[in-house]
Design a protein around this motif. Structure first.
Motif, short mmCIF file in Angstrom:
data_model
loop_
_atom_site.label_atom_id
_atom_site.label_comp_id
_atom_site.label_asym_id
_atom_site.label_seq_id
_atom_site.Cartn_x
_atom_site.Cartn_y
_atom_site.Cartn_z
N VAL A 192 0.85 -1.19 0.00
CA VAL A 192 0.00 0.00 0.00
C VAL A 192 0.88 1.24 0.00
CG1 VAL A 192 -1.90 -1.16 1.20
CG2 VAL A 192 -0.15 0.06 2.53
N ALA B 248 1.24 5.04 1.67
CA ALA B 248 0.81 5.94 2.73
C ALA B 248 1.37 7.35 2.53
CB ALA B 248 1.24 5.39 4.09
N GLU C 215 1.82 11.20 0.71
CA GLU C 215 0.86 12.26 0.38
C GLU C 215 0.57 12.23 -1.12
OE1 GLU C 215 0.24 17.11 0.81
OE2 GLU C 215 2.10 16.15 1.49
N LYS D 57 -10.95 12.48 -1.17
CA LYS D 57 -9.86 11.52 -1.07
C LYS D 57 -9.88 10.82 0.28
CE LYS D 57 -6.12 14.60 0.43
NZ LYS D 57 -4.76 15.08 0.11
N HIS D 58 -9.47 9.57 0.25
CA HIS D 58 -9.44 8.76 1.46
C HIS D 58 -8.19 9.08 2.27
CE1 HIS D 58 -12.31 6.51 -1.02
NE2 HIS D 58 -12.74 5.95 0.09
N SER D 59 -8.29 8.89 3.57
CA SER D 59 -7.16 9.18 4.45
C SER D 59 -6.30 7.95 4.72
CB SER D 59 -7.66 9.75 5.78
OG SER D 59 -8.56 8.85 6.40
N GLU D 60 -6.87 6.75 4.50
CA GLU D 60 -6.12 5.54 4.77
C GLU D 60 -5.17 5.22 3.61
OE1 GLU D 60 -10.10 4.12 2.99
OE2 GLU D 60 -9.38 5.68 4.36
N PRO D 61 -4.17 4.36 3.85
CA PRO D 61 -3.24 3.98 2.78
C PRO D 61 -3.96 3.40 1.57
CG PRO D 61 -2.38 3.29 4.90
CD PRO D 61 -3.78 3.78 5.14
N ILE D 62 -3.40 3.64 0.38
CA ILE D 62 -4.01 3.24 -0.88
C ILE D 62 -3.33 1.98 -1.40
CG2 ILE D 62 -4.47 3.94 -3.26
CD1 ILE D 62 -6.04 5.51 -1.16
N CYS E 229 1.36 3.41 -6.97
CA CYS E 229 0.18 4.11 -6.48
C CYS E 229 -0.32 4.99 -7.62
CB CYS E 229 0.53 4.96 -5.26
SG CYS E 229 -0.85 5.98 -4.68
#
Length: 343
Positions: free
Chosen positions: A57, A59, A61, A114-119, A149
């Protein structure tokens, strides 16, 4: 079908012998639409990934600017809608989309916060050493997997992750890997599945001494004038760049495809060794300046509509405004961090 790069107009190393020791092998990958399996080399295909191994994943920015990220499913539905529309269209005078389709497209392009958790990372490439001449990994590992990512990071590029593994020890496969919750708004970093047609070519660098570049400039102008005496504009030294130096498109190895910026030294942050090119991710295999590199098998114009997926860009990946992303690795250790650059 294999792909064959046409011979270069001249043997450049016989004209400029000082280029001969600078020759490098590159492997043009020639990705083309297909349905690769996890047991094949591919761009955008499934990975041979162990079921018990955690999926990587990101994490870091992410930068989305004034637009919102979308989902991977949004990108796929949008492409399918536009592909169908382009294929059925019979005249440029008729609307591409119906009112209902325009509404669906607007919804798919709206995006989400946008999501705050890891992608979760997205598969980009998988290379079996058996398929890519010259590719070699750590001892006992015969498979290179590249994920990234699919969002902009510092430098305006996706962030890549490299994995070398022994394909014979994978065991049970992960068949339903996680998908990224956020994808760059336009889907530029979502590769369509492609099978590969690797081909070895010879490349020469663009980063050369000034004196040699001047002679290449004079030579290029002369060749251009002889080939087309009515042409008012000559590419000069760019003739060497266009015709003899660096092959366009997705490739492994070779030289750097410098374009909008001048060459600059790139050294490993761990040991200071000079980075070596591993993979070039391209926004297209040919354009107006690189037509001589079009494979012989792709020279005939399509007889019917081509849809959304251009013949020159089957993976449908775009880097910046149509540039290349190159992934570099340290020649002294596979454990040292790699480097990414837009060129």
């Amino acid at each position: 079908m294999p792909r064959t790069t046409p011979p270069r107009p001249v043997d450049i190393a016989s004209v400029f012998p000082e280029l001969a020791p600078l020759a490098r092998q590159a492997v043009r990958l020639h990705p083309r639409p297909g349905t690769p399996t996890a047991h094949e080399s591919s761009i955008g295909g499934p990975l041979l990934w162990p079921a018990e191994e955690a999926w990587p994943v990101c994490a870091k920015e992410h930068y989305h600017g004034r637009v919102l990220p979308v989902s991977l499913d949004d990108v796929r539905q949008r492409r399918a809608l536009l592909e169908a529309a382009w294929l059925r269209r019979t005249s440029l005078h008729e609307p591409l989309l119906s009112a209902e389709e325009r509404a669906v497209l607007a919804r798919l392009q709206a995006g989400h916060p946008k999501h705050s958790e890891p992608i979760a990372l997205l598969p980009v490439a998988q290379f079996y050493v058996r398929d890519i001449p010259g590719l070699a990994g750590p001892e006992g590992r015969d498979l290179l997997q590249i994920l990234w990512c699919p969002n902009d990071h510092s430098g305006g590029l996706p962030s890549a992750h490299l994995v070398w593994r022994d394909s014979g020890s994978v065991g049970k496969l992960l068949t339903d890997p996680p998908e990224p919750a956020d994808v760059e708004h336009y889907g530029h970093y979502v590769p369509e599945p492609c099978v590969l047609h690797p081909e070895i070519v010879t490349e020469y660098p663009l980063d050369l001494p000034e004196e040699l570049l001047e002679r290449l400039d004079d030579w290029g102008r002369g060749v251009w004038a002889a080939d087309d005496p009515d042409e008012q504009w000559s590419p000069g030294s760019a003739y060497y760049q266009y015709e003899h130096s660096v092959a366009p498109g997705w490739k492994v190895g070779g030289w750097a495809p410098w374009s909008f910026c001048d060459p600059w030294p790139m050294h490993c942050e761990t040991c200071n060794a000079e980075y070596q090119p591993l993979l070039t991710v391209s926004s297209g295999e040919w354009d107006g300046g690189s037509g001589s590199w079009i494979p012989l098998e792709d020279r005939e114009a399509p007889t019917g509509p081509v849809g959304l997926r251009r013949p020159s860009d089957p993976p449908m990946v775009q880097i910046g405004r149509g540039y290349d992303m190159q992934i570099y690795v340290c020649p002294t250790s596979f454990d040292h961090p790699h480097f990414e650059n837009m060129q």
